[in-house]
Each structure stands twice: as C-alpha cells, then as structure tokens.
Design an enzyme around this catalytic site. Structure first.
Site, PDB file in Angstrom:
ATOM      1  N   GLU A 180     130.104  30.496  43.350  1.00  0.00           N
ATOM      2  CA  GLU A 180     129.075  31.519  43.461  1.00  0.00           C
ATOM      3  C   GLU A 180     128.747  31.802  44.935  1.00  0.00           C
ATOM      4  OE1 GLU A 180     126.042  30.745  40.402  1.00  0.00           O
ATOM      5  OE2 GLU A 180     124.617  31.410  41.916  1.00  0.00           O
ATOM      6  N   CYS A 192     124.652  33.620  51.311  1.00  0.00           N
ATOM      7  CA  CYS A 192     124.396  32.255  50.853  1.00  0.00           C
ATOM      8  C   CYS A 192     125.741  31.718  50.355  1.00  0.00           C
ATOM      9  CB  CYS A 192     123.357  32.308  49.735  1.00  0.00           C
ATOM     10  SG  CYS A 192     123.011  30.711  49.029  1.00  0.00           S
ATOM     11  N   CYS A 208     128.327  20.274  42.279  1.00  0.00           N
ATOM     12  CA  CYS A 208     127.664  19.362  43.220  1.00  0.00           C
ATOM     13  C   CYS A 208     127.460  18.022  42.533  1.00  0.00           C
ATOM     14  CB  CYS A 208     126.319  19.936  43.658  1.00  0.00           C
ATOM     15  SG  CYS A 208     125.490  18.878  44.873  1.00  0.00           S
ATOM     16  N   CYS A 235     120.541  17.010  41.241  1.00  0.00           N
ATOM     17  CA  CYS A 235     119.088  17.240  41.305  1.00  0.00           C
ATOM     18  C   CYS A 235     118.614  17.880  39.996  1.00  0.00           C
ATOM     19  CB  CYS A 235     118.737  18.128  42.487  1.00  0.00           C
ATOM     20  SG  CYS A 235     119.265  17.424  44.055  1.00  0.00           S
ATOM     21  N   CYS A 266     118.067  21.833  39.513  1.00  0.00           N
ATOM     22  CA  CYS A 266     119.127  22.694  40.070  1.00  0.00           C
ATOM     23  C   CYS A 266     120.246  22.913  39.049  1.00  0.00           C
ATOM     24  CB  CYS A 266     119.673  22.037  41.333  1.00  0.00           C
ATOM     25  SG  CYS A 266     121.119  22.871  42.019  1.00  0.00           S
ATOM     26  N   LEU A 300     113.447  18.604  51.046  1.00  0.00           N
ATOM     27  CA  LEU A 300     112.531  17.476  50.851  1.00  0.00           C
ATOM     28  C   LEU A 300     112.004  17.461  49.413  1.00  0.00           C
ATOM     29  CD1 LEU A 300     111.944  15.534  53.118  1.00  0.00           C
ATOM     30  CD2 LEU A 300     109.852  16.791  53.614  1.00  0.00           C
ATOM     31  N   CYS A 336     120.155  28.639  42.732  1.00  0.00           N
ATOM     32  CA  CYS A 336     121.452  28.063  43.028  1.00  0.00           C
ATOM     33  C   CYS A 336     122.261  27.690  41.774  1.00  0.00           C
ATOM     34  CB  CYS A 336     121.136  26.830  43.870  1.00  0.00           C
ATOM     35  SG  CYS A 336     122.396  25.652  44.146  1.00  0.00           S
TER      36      CYS A 336
HETATM   37  N1  SAH Z   1     122.771  20.931  48.480  1.00  0.00           N
HETATM   38  C1  SAH Z   1     122.032  21.518  49.525  1.00  0.00           C
HETATM   39  C2  SAH Z   1     122.293  22.981  49.684  1.00  0.00           C
HETATM   40  C3  SAH Z   1     122.470  23.749  48.417  1.00  0.00           C
HETATM   41  S1  SAH Z   1     121.033  23.840  47.351  1.00  0.00           S
HETATM   42  C4  SAH Z   1     120.562  21.263  49.355  1.00  0.00           C
HETATM   43  O1  SAH Z   1     120.153  20.835  48.297  1.00  0.00           O
HETATM   44  O2  SAH Z   1     119.841  21.489  50.316  1.00  0.00           O
HETATM   45  C5  SAH Z   1     120.224  25.159  48.193  1.00  0.00           C
HETATM   46  C6  SAH Z   1     118.764  25.386  47.896  1.00  0.00           C
HETATM   47  O3  SAH Z   1     118.599  25.899  46.570  1.00  0.00           O
HETATM   48  C7  SAH Z   1     117.976  24.111  48.021  1.00  0.00           C
HETATM   49  O4  SAH Z   1     116.866  24.244  48.856  1.00  0.00           O
HETATM   50  C8  SAH Z   1     117.576  23.908  46.600  1.00  0.00           C
HETATM   51  O5  SAH Z   1     116.429  23.228  46.556  1.00  0.00           O
HETATM   52  C9  SAH Z   1     117.444  25.323  46.059  1.00  0.00           C
HETATM   53  N2  SAH Z   1     117.350  25.401  44.600  1.00  0.00           N
HETATM   54  C10 SAH Z   1     118.140  24.787  43.708  1.00  0.00           C
HETATM   55  N3  SAH Z   1     117.683  25.010  42.449  1.00  0.00           N
HETATM   56  C11 SAH Z   1     116.586  25.771  42.562  1.00  0.00           C
HETATM   57  C12 SAH Z   1     115.648  26.326  41.619  1.00  0.00           C
HETATM   58  N4  SAH Z   1     115.790  26.129  40.299  1.00  0.00           N
HETATM   59  N5  SAH Z   1     114.621  27.081  42.087  1.00  0.00           N
HETATM   60  C13 SAH Z   1     114.484  27.291  43.421  1.00  0.00           C
HETATM   61  N6  SAH Z   1     115.310  26.784  44.357  1.00  0.00           N
HETATM   62  C14 SAH Z   1     116.358  26.037  43.938  1.00  0.00           C
HETATM   63 FE1  SF4 Z   2     123.366  19.719  44.890  1.00  0.00          FE
HETATM   64 FE2  SF4 Z   2     121.649  21.434  43.805  1.00  0.00          FE
HETATM   65 FE3  SF4 Z   2     120.779  19.069  44.680  1.00  0.00          FE
HETATM   66 FE4  SF4 Z   2     121.571  20.956  46.485  1.00  0.00          FE
HETATM   67  S1  SF4 Z   2     119.824  21.075  45.069  1.00  0.00           S
HETATM   68  S2  SF4 Z   2     122.083  18.757  46.467  1.00  0.00           S
HETATM   69  S3  SF4 Z   2     123.228  21.928  45.288  1.00  0.00           S
HETATM   70  S4  SF4 Z   2     122.226  19.386  42.993  1.00  0.00           S
END
Ligand code: SAH
Ligand code: SF4
Length: 370
Positions: free
Chosen positions: A119, A132, A139, A143, A146, A240, A358
C-alpha cells in the site's frame, strides 16, 4: 558483490577508507533491478555491458525522469543493444487498485514482481505532495490498533520497491513529490539497509530533500542510536502511543522487551548526536490513553526534551473495537500538553473514505498475509 548501502555508519565507512595504504577500491557490481541505483552505479553497469560510460547518465535520466518500465523504451539506445537488455528488470510495480478520496488523497495497491501487494498513499496539500511509503510487506510488530500489524508479515521491501512507490505517485499526480513519510506498511528500522538505500536514491536521483523525509518507528533497541550515527538529516518520528509502560505494552507487543524509559533514553541520545528534534506520535484511543492524567504523564516524560508531539485520532479498524475520541476530548488532551509547555499538534485525518489507517485498504482488498 560489494554492498553499497550497508548498515555501517558513514563516519566508520569514511575512516575505514582512510586507513593510509592505498587499498584498491572494490569493484562495484550492480545487479538489476536498476531502479534505486545512482548515476555511478548505472555507469558501472553499462560499462559491464560493454557500452560507453555516458550511457549511464542517459539510463539514469530515462529511469528517474521519464519513468520507463523497460530498457526497450529507451530510444537513444541502439536497437541492437536494446534487444539484448530488453528483459533486464528496471523494477517498477504494476497498479493493482487505486482509490481516491474527495479530499484528493489517493491510495494505491501496488503489485510487486513476486505478486505481493503493498500500500502507498499520495497526500496532496496546497503546497506539497507527500507520499506515505511502505517499507515491508506486512509488519511483524503486531501493534493492536494497526491493520498492518494484524495482517501478518512476509518480507522486507527492496530498495527499488521503495523508490518505485514515490515515482508511481509522482506519475499519477503529474506533480513532483515534495515530502516522504515512512508511515505505510512495515517497520522501517527492521529494514535499515534498504530504507537508507532508498533515502539516498530519493534524495540524489529523484531530487527530494532529506529534510523533507520522515522515518517513523515504533522503536527497535539500538537502531535509533545507529540511525543517529548516519547523520541523515531526515526527521525521526517515534510511535509512542502511551504515557506509561503498562498501556504501551497493551498496545505494542514489542514494548515488553523495550521499556519506555529505554526508548526515551535512546531518543535523548539521538537528539544529542544529531542536534535534531524528535517527533513523537501518539494515537489517541478513547478512554484508554486520552485522559487528562495521561497528558500530564506524557508531559512529565518529555519535559526539556527537544521534541514535538503529533496527536493522531484513532482511525477505526475492523479487527478491534477501540474508540476514536470526540473532538472535545482531543482538544482537551492537546491543551493539557500545551499547559505543560509541550509542543504538540493534532494530525488532520486525510482520506478517511479511502481507508486511511495504515494497511487498512490492503487488508480489505487482499486479506491477511500469514
Ligand atoms: N511501523 C512504523 C511506521 C509505520 S506505522 C511505526 O509504527 O511508526 C505508521 C503510523 O500509522 C504510525 O504512527 C501508526 O501509529 C499509525 N497507525 C497505524 N494504525 C492506525 C490507526 N488505526 N489509526 C491511526 N493511526 C494508525
Ligand atoms: Fe508495524 Fe503497524 Fe506497529 Fe507500525 S503501527 S510497527 S506498521 S504493526
């Protein structure tokens, strides 16, 4: 083969090359796909093909400025040579799906040479076009909020697969890309070699300023320090998402092995080593990390820290039922930080209609990876 973009910090690479005795330069073997290679690398490659050196410059121009997808398209090359190299891959993806939101944001699903789908998002504003980019197929960090993290992990992206995303958006918008954020699928600091290779190429070959690039990470022990030694001039964003260890562990599985205090200590080192501030990303999840006491707790951690906090209202994903806080609650959290003299802003959601969070679009259209 000599690896041109290693994880070795620039400073060390320079001292290694200054060892006194005139060590012969290792010969650089460039292997296709050619996208992501510098003029010097492409020149080396054409010379290996028994072509004159100036063809390297031409090849560079046709790949990065004209966006050719096959060497056979390069009309300034002889027909005879073109036919021998027509199958050499440049490394461009093909479009699998495109979704445009009313605010101008465009999401792309791109198909890679091995059939995997990633994506990429193009985000236009009045003066900018931001891309982006993804750094991995999926990944492994998992998390909880995500969609990418919920979908599994397959592999790192290669250097050319990262550069391709930017060229694809540039071509679609018919406009030069001004900014890049590594905030798509994947954890960039698990793929440092290819991310740094792509940063070099995007800067020198595509012409995007390093200061206009942001690498976002959830934090991998030791890697932020290592990034600092490269003196990259890119912006570092650290995800964070929590003001204390317990909440962070709940959201980010890897936080168990990398305590918040250690992560913040490494970020402080980064500021000292680079002189650059750190951006902290904080997804606001209703009732979970958006209470007034969380703002105070976060402010305590960041007092005196050269940083900026980006508050990101949660974009709902189907796999979990976290809540997006109300605008009033978001504002109250922002005010809480500001009262404690913490620089902060709320990130405007772009392209919600196109599944902005994301990995969401990929999850919907393609499904989980593993
Ligand atoms: N893995 C890296 C970069 C990719 S994720 C990281 O986690 O920083 C990029 C951004 O998308 C991160 O700040 C993450 O917190 C955000 N993101 C992921 N899922 C999301 C959601 N459901 N709502 C809002 N932001 C989200
Ligand atoms: Fe991976 Fe999503 Fe966590 Fe970023 S926020 S580290 S993309 S699982």
């Amino acid at each position: 083969m000599d690896r041109i973009y290693s994880d070795q910090p620039v400073a060390q690479a320079i001292t290694a090359g200054q060892s006194g005795t005139a060590a012969p330069m290792p010969s650089v073997v460039v292997l296709p796909p050619l996208l992501g290679a510098s003029v010097a690398e492409l020149t080396e490659w054409v010379k290996q093909q028994q072509q004159p050196a100036y063809r390297g410059q031409q090849l560079h121009q046709w790949i990065y400025q004209k966006g050719v997808r096959s060497l056979d398209e390069i009309s300034v090359f002889s027909k005879q040579w073109r036919s021998t190299v027509a199958d050499v891959p440049i490394g461009r993806s093909t479009l699998h799906y495109r979704a445009a939101a009313p605010d101008g944001t465009v999401k792309f699903l791109l198909r890679l040479a091995d059939g995997q789908i990633i994506e990429t998002v193009g985000i236009p504003t009045e003066k900018r076009l931001t891309v982006c980019v993804s750094s991995q197929v999926g990944c492994p960090m998992g998390c909880d909020f995500c969609a990418t993290g919920k979908g599994g992990f397959l592999r790192n992206l290669e250097r050319h697969e990262i550069v391709d995303q930017v060229l694809t958006v540039q071509e679609d918008f018919q406009q030069r890309v001004s900014n890049i954020v590594f905030m798509g699928m994947g954890e960039p600091l698990l793929n440092v070699d290819n991310v740094l290779g792509a940063v070099r190429s995007l800067n020198e070959d595509v012409g995007i300023g390093k200061r206009a690039m942001t690498i976002s990470t959830v934090g991998i022990p030791g890697r932020i320090r290592r990034l600092a030694t490269h003196q990259l001039q890119t912006t570092l964003a650290v995800s964070l998402h929590a003001s204390n260890q317990a909440v962070r562990e709940q959201l980010i599985p890897s936080a168990r092995q990398y305590p918040l205090q250690d992560l913040l200590a490494e970020c402080r080192e980064y500021v000292q080593l680079t002189g650059r501030r750190v951006t902290f990303e904080y997804i606001l999840l209703g009732g979970l990390n958006d209470c007034p006491e969380h703002a105070v707790e976060l402010a305590e951690h960041l007092r005196g820290f050269q940083s900026h906090v980006n508050l990101i209202p949660y974009n709902p994903i189907s796999e979990v039922d976290y809540q997006r806080p109300s605008p009033q609650r978001i504002q109250a959290f922002l005010n809480g930080l500001k009262q404690h003299h913490i620089a902060a802003s709320v990130r405007r959601s772009r392209g919600l209609e196109a599944d902005a969070a994301c990995g969401q679009l990929r999850a919907k259209k393609v499904g989980a990876i593993a």
